[in-house]
Structures are given as structure tokens and as C-alpha cells.
Scaffold this motif. Structure first.
Motif: not given
Length: 418
Positions: A212-220, A222-228, A230-235
Motif C-alpha cells: 500500500i505504501v509503495a502504491l501510494t508513493m508511486s501514484q504520488l 505520477t501525479r507530481s510528474a503530470r503537474r511538472k 502541465r498535464q491535467p490532474v484531478g483534485s
């Protein structure tokens, strides 16, 4: 010239709204291939849990489900990569049979150590994949034809190796690959009554928490990379909701497994494969090349991608994973038989397409293929618990595959009409 090829979608305007509406919009945009497939899996599992009086989610049955369909999930990982690149492989079931036969010869008849027999079998699988990959990549024969020929040839080769006999029994250390468990390293604890009670293996629960920790970190990340970029991310609220639901589902399964015999060895193999191939397909240059080839072969060629080399190694990889699935299957049955692997290619292809892979290539995920395979496993296991005739099970399995592909085609037509 490389600027003509776009591997990521351009940012789209974000419309403010509630976290719920944001999540639903992302769900619609991703479709069955990504978010929707996870929702479908949970709903199907809940449905069969209710109509089987929760027999399908008992610790023993969940553990059996993983061991029973683990080899199909291994094949699905390789198959979805082949499909993303715009190809198909009809020979994987026959390679499973060959691998089981060869490992039986090495380990049982010749008396090699299990570790050596496994390695040699994987090498043989790589050679088979290289043989087929050469004809597809460098000789230009369509993969459908090459692997159809391989399906026939390797099935015959299995019979020649075994002499129409079977090899059994295998050593216990070999059998553990397909039906073994890891537990008891840190003892057990009593599960509170509101969580179902019983005794649970501590090691299994710890592994689940780490996942669960590894999955959460991976998703975080990915979310950070999308922001970097300038790709759309959800709330953040929608992200937190999805993460929490995923964590609850994972811990439920882990807790159930911990009450039975602990972590199945097959599950550990699958977890490693998902992590490795998920990283390769989503975060590596090779993975981006696979998507580019499947999405637009001409553009990929013009952009300088070594299409022939990538295609060759895709089939080498498929050969290795097919050999691994053959080892797991033979270990589970404690038997190398000329019929090992029959129709496995159909199940692997179905898992990939149900998991969101596109018929035209360029679309698909490793995790989607795993969930697609689990959906088929839950369907078949649930129908077996209900006593449904195997003939009807095959009919339903075929209709589910047709519905998944039809949904993919419908989404593409709707997107094209906008």
C-alpha cells in the motif's frame, strides 16, 4: 522530424467542480481500459460474493483463486505488451506445454537442481521467443501467422519431448513455485471481531502494508510528474478517495490470505512482475517506444525508433514469460503433460482486451491486464461455486470478451465523432 510524434496528450482545460464530479469525469475519460475496469472488478466480486453467500471471498477460496489463475496472469502481462505493439501471439499456450516438459526433463529425468532447471527452461523460452521474433521483426511475416505456426509446432514438440507420456512427481521445492506459501516468520495475531476474527499471519499483513505504501508513493510520483509537465490532474480529494479505496481493497485481500496459509509464492512472483513491467512500460524509453509503435508505426519509424529491434525483444520477453507460466503450471499440477497449456493463449488474450488493451494497438496497461485476468478468474470461479455447467461458462466468457472489445470500439467511435 521527431517533433511530428506526440506520445502524450496535450493539456486540456480544467473545469472547476466538486471532487465527486471531477472523479466521474476522469472515470468517463479513461473508460473501461483504466479506471472503469477496477470498478467493474469490484462490482463483479461483490455480486458473486452476495449470490454465493460470500463463499467466493473466503480465505481458502481467494488463495486458491490466485494459485489457480496465476499462470494466466503471468501470460497476460506479456500478452498485453505484444498487443500494445500491434501484434498478437497465439503460441503462448504451446510454449507453456514445452516449458513444463523441458523443466520436467531437466529436474526429474536428468536430476538437475531445481534452480538450474528453472533457469535453463527460461533460457529455452527466450530462444523460442527469439526464433519467433526474428520472423516477425526481421523477415516481415505477420505475427499472427508466425505464432499460429508456433502454436502447432511447439505442441508437437511437447509430445515429442514427453513421448506421449507424462513426467511426475516433481521435487517439493519445485512444487512450491506453483502451490507454496510464505508465512510464520513473525508469528500470528488475533484479528478483531469487526474484521472477521480468526488468526492472521503477521508477515503477510506487513507485506500488504508495504504494498500500500509503495502504491501510494508511486501514484504520488505520477501525479507530481503530470503537474511538472502541465498535464491535467484531478483534485486532491478525488486522489485521496481512490487511494483509500485501493488500500482498503488490498488490505481486505491480504487479511483474508493471512488467515489461510499466508502469501502464495505465485502472488509474490506476480507482484514482482507487475512492479518491473509497470515501470518498464510506463517509465522507460523502451516502454514509450512500444506504445509509439502500436499507436503509429510509420511515425515511430520516421522518429528514429528501432522498430525491428523493439519488436524482436517483445517476443523474446513473451517467450520468457510463457516459460515461467509453464513452470508455475507444471509445479501446481505436479505434472508435465502433453496437454499442459491448452487454450491458455485465449485466456491471456481475453485478459488483455478485457483489461483495456485496444485491438488496434497503442493502448493498454499491465495492471489493466492483471485486473482483466482477475475478472475472468472471478467469473469462472463464481460460476463453478454456483454449479453452472462448464459449457455455459465458456459461453459467458466469450460474451464478456466480446462486450469488452465492443465497448472499446464504441468509445473510439464516440471520441472520433466529437
Amino acid at each position: 522530424m521527431a517533433s511530428d510524434v506526440s506520445l502524450t496528450k496535450a493539456p486540456t482545460p480544467q473545469i472547476p467542480g466538486s471532487p465527486g464530479s471531477d472523479f466521474l469525469s476522469r472515470l468517463r475519460r479513461r473508460g473501461l481500459g483504466q479506471s472503469g475496469i477496477y470498478v467493474a472488478f469490484v462490482l463483479i466480486l461483490l455480486l458473486f460474493a452476495i449470490i454465493t453467500n460470500f463463499k467466493i471471498v473466503t480465505p481458502a477460496n481467494l488463495s486458491n483463486l490466485i494459485n489457480q489463475y496465476g499462470y494466466i496472469l503471468i501470460l497476460a502481462i506479456g500478452m498485453v505488451i505484444v498487443i500494445i505493439a500491434g501484434h498478437i501471439d497465439l503460441s503462448v499456450g504451446s510454449i507453456v506445454g514445452v516449458a513444463g516438459a523441458i523443466s520436467g526433463v531437466f529436474v526429474v529425468r536428468m536430476g538437475y537442481p531445481v534452480w538450474l532447471g528453472v533457469i535453463l527452461t527460461l533460457v529455452v523460452g527466450a530462444l523460442i521467443g527469439a526464433f519467433q521474433g526474428y520472423w516477425v521483426a526481421y523477415f516481415g511475416i505477420p505475427a499472427f501467422i508466425v505464432t499460429l505456426a508456433g502454436m502447432l509446432a511447439f505442441r508437437g514438440l511437447t509430445q515429442l519431448i514427453l513421448g506421449n507420456l507424462q513426467i511426475s512427481p516433481f521435487p517439493s521445492s519445485y512444487r512450491n513455485i506453483g502451490s507454496g506459501f510464505l508465512e510464520g516468520f513473525f508469528g500470528k495475531f488475533t484479528v478483531p471481531g469487526f474484521l472477521g476474527g480468526g488468526r492472521a499471519d503477521i508477515f503477510t499483513v506487513i507485506v500488504g502494508l508495504l504494498c500500500i505504501v509503495a502504491l501510494t508513493m508511486s501514484q504520488l510520483r505520477t501525479r507530481s510528474a503530470r503537474r511538472k509537465y502541465r498535464q491535467p490532474v484531478g483534485s486532491m480529494a478525488a486522489f485521496a478517495t481512490r487511494t483509500a479505496v485501493s488500500a482498503i481493497v488490498i488490505m481486505y485481500f491480504v487479511l483474508q490470505l493471512s488467515k489461510y496459509k499466508g502469501l502464495p509464492v505465485v502472488l509474490i512472483i506476480l507482484a514482482v512482475l507487475v512492479l518491473v513491467y509497470g515501470a518498464v512500460t510506463q517509465r522507460s524509453v523502451f516502454g514509450r517506444h512500444i506504445y509509439a509503435i502500436g499507436g503509429n508505426l510509420n511515425a515511430a519509424t520516421l522518429s528514429g525508433i528501432k522498430v525491428k529491434s523493439v519488436t524482436f525483444w517483445i517476443f523474446v520477453n513473451m517467450g520468457v514469460l510463457s516459460a515461467l507460466a509453464g513452470i508455475v503450471f507444471a509445479a501446481r499440477l505436479n505434472l508435465a503433460n502433453p496437454t499442459n497449456g491448452n487454450t491458455f493463449e485465449l485466456s491471456a488474450i481475453a485478459a488483455a482486451f478485457i483489461g483495456g488493451a485496444a485491438v488496434t494497438g497503442g493502448v493498454g496497461r499491465v495492471t489493466g491486464a492483471i485486473v482483466g485476468g482477475l475478472i475472468m478468474g472471478v467469473l469462472l470461479n463464481g460460476m463453478s461455486l454456483l454449479g453452472i455447467d462448464p459449457s455455459y461458462q465458456q459461453v459467458i466468457q466469450g460474451l464478456v470478451l466480446l462486450a469488452a472489445v465492443a465497448f472499446d470500439v464504441f468509445n473510439k467511435r464516440r471520441a472520433g465523432s466529437r
